[in-house]
Scaffold this motif. Structure first.
Motif, mmCIF file in Angstrom:
data_model
loop_
_atom_site.group_PDB
_atom_site.id
_atom_site.type_symbol
_atom_site.label_atom_id
_atom_site.label_comp_id
_atom_site.label_asym_id
_atom_site.label_seq_id
_atom_site.Cartn_x
_atom_site.Cartn_y
_atom_site.Cartn_z
ATOM 1 N N GLU A 68 0.794 -1.222 0.000
ATOM 2 C CA GLU A 68 0.000 0.000 0.000
ATOM 3 C C GLU A 68 0.824 1.268 0.000
ATOM 4 O O GLU A 68 0.453 2.265 0.613
ATOM 5 C CB GLU A 68 -0.942 0.003 1.204
ATOM 6 C CG GLU A 68 -2.158 -0.866 0.935
ATOM 7 C CD GLU A 68 -3.105 -0.900 2.116
ATOM 8 O OE1 GLU A 68 -2.627 -0.753 3.251
ATOM 9 O OE2 GLU A 68 -4.288 -1.066 1.884
ATOM 10 N N ASP A 69 1.938 1.206 -0.647
ATOM 11 C CA ASP A 69 2.716 2.424 -0.787
ATOM 12 C C ASP A 69 2.942 3.122 0.533
ATOM 13 O O ASP A 69 3.057 4.333 0.590
ATOM 14 C CB ASP A 69 2.003 3.395 -1.732
ATOM 15 C CG ASP A 69 2.503 3.188 -3.145
ATOM 16 O OD1 ASP A 69 3.407 2.377 -3.324
ATOM 17 O OD2 ASP A 69 1.981 3.853 -4.038
ATOM 18 N N ARG A 70 2.953 2.319 1.587
ATOM 19 C CA ARG A 70 3.249 2.948 2.856
ATOM 20 C C ARG A 70 4.637 3.564 2.757
ATOM 21 O O ARG A 70 4.968 4.526 3.434
ATOM 22 C CB ARG A 70 3.218 1.879 3.956
ATOM 23 C CG ARG A 70 3.273 2.413 5.341
ATOM 24 C CD ARG A 70 2.771 1.376 6.302
ATOM 25 N NE ARG A 70 3.467 0.107 6.111
ATOM 26 C CZ ARG A 70 4.402 -0.350 6.931
ATOM 27 N NH1 ARG A 70 4.749 0.332 7.977
ATOM 28 N NH2 ARG A 70 4.972 -1.506 6.723
ATOM 29 N N GLU A 71 5.398 3.013 1.854
ATOM 30 C CA GLU A 71 6.783 3.412 1.698
ATOM 31 C C GLU A 71 6.921 4.641 0.810
ATOM 32 O O GLU A 71 8.028 4.989 0.435
ATOM 33 C CB GLU A 71 7.561 2.278 1.038
ATOM 34 C CG GLU A 71 7.281 0.930 1.617
ATOM 35 C CD GLU A 71 7.830 0.825 3.009
ATOM 36 O OE1 GLU A 71 8.763 1.573 3.312
ATOM 37 O OE2 GLU A 71 7.311 0.018 3.789
ATOM 38 N N ALA A 72 5.829 5.244 0.477
ATOM 39 C CA ALA A 72 5.862 6.323 -0.508
ATOM 40 C C ALA A 72 7.130 7.155 -0.422
ATOM 41 O O ALA A 72 7.422 7.776 0.579
ATOM 42 C CB ALA A 72 4.643 7.215 -0.331
ATOM 43 N N ASP B 281 2.255 1.765 -8.097
ATOM 44 C CA ASP B 281 3.191 1.845 -9.203
ATOM 45 C C ASP B 281 4.647 1.725 -8.781
ATOM 46 O O ASP B 281 5.535 1.895 -9.599
ATOM 47 C CB ASP B 281 2.961 3.133 -9.977
ATOM 48 C CG ASP B 281 2.650 4.286 -9.058
ATOM 49 O OD1 ASP B 281 2.090 5.277 -9.496
ATOM 50 O OD2 ASP B 281 3.004 4.193 -7.858
#
Lengths: 352, 352
Positions: free
Chosen positions: B111-115, B139
């Motif tokens: 979940e793109d927590r790592e954005a 993505d």
DNA sequence: ATACAAGTTTACAGCGCTGTATCTTGAGGC
DNA sequence: GCCTCAAGATACAGCGCTGTAAACTTGTAT
């Protein structure tokens, strides 16, 4: 598909970017209705904060580096897990740096190569000396692990190796063993850990009124389990009488176990074998391994406590913390109630 | 002591910040004399670039996330090491994310927590399904590992589990074993890996003209080595005749070894035991373990190759790569010479 | 009604770096 | 001597976010 930014959310919600930021951070003084509206915009756009940008302004990265010799050594992987979990609890994440015990890699750890990347470093040195650490260490918060070099300027966490080794010896003595060997001196490479453990071994014997026999300190070619096995076999071949072995780590103990089996000596009846680190290795050997058990969880939480204090601004001289150790008793030493078969479970005899 | 910035260096050297930046990056068009002056200022002040700031503008973080179930499981720690080393070779560093195989943690990975934190993710899923992966994955470049769910949209690296299991069976058949059990089905928790390996096991038997006996597929209570031992013991107690066991992993194999020892059955003479993953465990058991050996190094380099291609802009459908596996032969299976007694035509040990 | 405090929201600067566009300089051609 | 041009150096904007301080909006006491 461009990443959604704060301003995009702000625009959709019809508020300032700061208000969105406040909502993201659960800042209390935001009107409920506005908060709802902003949250809706966040959800609708699928907004995720850009951590890099946040870091640049706050100066905090929320990451700590864990520098260890080998990720896949059972002791370090088990310790890493404790540290990663403890770090997660404190909202830090861990980036792992493998030094392989090499001097240049250890230097690099300290040389702020990480500038702006991590808030602090937990470092288990192997080769580097106290002086170099003191000299190379800039101002990134640092906590040292292990028995290695410990400059007075840095925080440091370890177990009492000398006491643990002495206790291990006493444990064997209590079972009537008198010819206890120490397996762990590697030629040309006397590590700090071995030093301390050897010292404790000798101390334990002396405390019991025994005279340490230099012939019982076994020298090993390298750090492999095979080499430790050879060392034991060589001693046996020389006719050295042995009824117990304290090993510098579980790997060496595993080698000792094999050597005994090959020589037709029963463990623990003929020779009792005692490992160190209480790693998973000890659950797979035959017999399973009695092992000195550093409290890895305490190690991890203490290290993180010291580190976060530094990160939060503490500026004092180096603090040295001793964490508890125990002895996990399994099949490679006789059970206390002599005849009973030893369970191979987890629970340890508490100590320290 | 404030951190040294680009402007500080620029001021000392009497140049613009951009020139300093150019020197740091070895930009070719800088006059030698200026370069020297700037370098001197850098050295004098001990300047280190702030990576966070650089990232904000370049958009690259130079980090990849490695999401695995457990850091301290031998297979994963060994794999992590390969990946960390391969990543270092490509100038990436690795941040390790432990999911414990939990669904919510696996969701969080995607979940793109790592954005903005990592350039890409290498993920070994356990619980999450292909659909969820496809749905949740935004993505950030992603490479999947293991036998788990593989949406067609994502890149994926694994060994050919079915073939490997079939080969393992053939290996035992060639040594005259006929009652080969499969140890690895955990009640209520049929993992993808087990599935594939069980299939290969059955396939191997059928290829040899044998009829798979359902009674030889042993069911285990949980994923512990103790439980696998119990399963073997229970089968033995039931009077099931067994002369070989293919296990879903080394841990299970270790449990099987213990159960055989406890039952007074010699390994490999009475029962041959075959593990999976070729982890360090197999070096410490008695006897040591013959084990299916995924090429971890190839796994790591292939994963990084696919990932860096994505990071560098590749936009294609998911690519699926099979990497080689072999069989590491140790003491838990009869030596090849013993196997010679039995004729059988199948490709020898190593395979791809 | 007025003053003031407390609660809300916003404008704006700037974290440290790099990409782009622009300017400066000296060499070479005519 | 004048013009052109490429190499060398620079100015400046801006990556996406948060801290600060200031502006605005209520509610309450006077």
């Amino acid at each position: 598909m461009k990443r959604v930014r704060l301003v995009d959310v702000a625009e959709v919600a019809g508020v300032s970017t700061k208000t969105v930021s406040n909502v993201v951070h659960d800042y209390p003084h935001v009107a409920p209705e506005l908060r709802r509206r902003v949250q809706a915009a966040i959800d609708k756009l699928g907004y995720r904060p850009n951590l890099t940008a946040r870091r640049l302004v706050t100066g905090r990265t929320g990451m700590i580096a864990l520098a260890i010799p080998e990720i896949d050594h059972p002791y370090f992987s088990e310790l890493s897990r404790q540290i990663a979990e403890e770090a997660a609890r404190r909202n830090y994440r861990v980036i792992i740096e493998q030094t392989l015990g090499k001097l240049d890699a250890e230097h690099a750890v300290l040389e702020d190569r990480e500038a702006g990347l991590v808030d602090g470093i937990i470092f288990h040195p192997v080769s580097i000396g106290a002086l170099s650490i003191a000299k190379l260490h800039h101002d990134t918060p640092l906590v040292l692990l292990g028995e290695g070099a410990m400059p007075a300027t840095s925080d440091h966490v370890m177990i009492d190796n000398v006491a643990a080794a002495a206790e291990a010896v006493h444990f064997l003595l209590r079972q009537g063993r008198r010819r206890i060997a120490f397996l762990g001196v590697v030629e040309d490479d006397v590590t700090f850990s071995t030093d301390k453990r050897l010292l404790g071994y000798q101390q334990g014997l002396i405390e019991a009124g025994l005279d340490p026999d230099p012939g019982l300190v076994l020298s090993v070619r390298d750090f492999s389990s095979e080499a430790s096995g050879e060392a034991v076999r060589a001693a046996l071949d020389r006719g050295v009488s042995i009824d117990g072995i304290v090993c510098r780590d579980d790997k060496f103990a595993a080698g000792a176990l094999r050597a005994c089996a090959a020589a037709g000596i029963s463990v623990p009846d003929g020779i009792a074998v005692l490992g160190w680190d209480d790693t998973a290795i000890g659950r797979y050997t035959t017999p399973s391994l009695t092992s000195v058990a550093p409290d890895k969880s305490a190690l991890a939480s203490t290290a993180l406590e010291l580190l976060t204090e530094r990160i939060d601004g503490f500026r004092g001289v180096g603090r040295h913390r001793i964490v508890p150790h125990g002895l996990t008793i399994r099949g490679s030493t006789p059970s206390v109630s002599a005849a009973l078969a030893v369970p191979q479970g987890e629970p340890a005899v508490p100590s320290a």
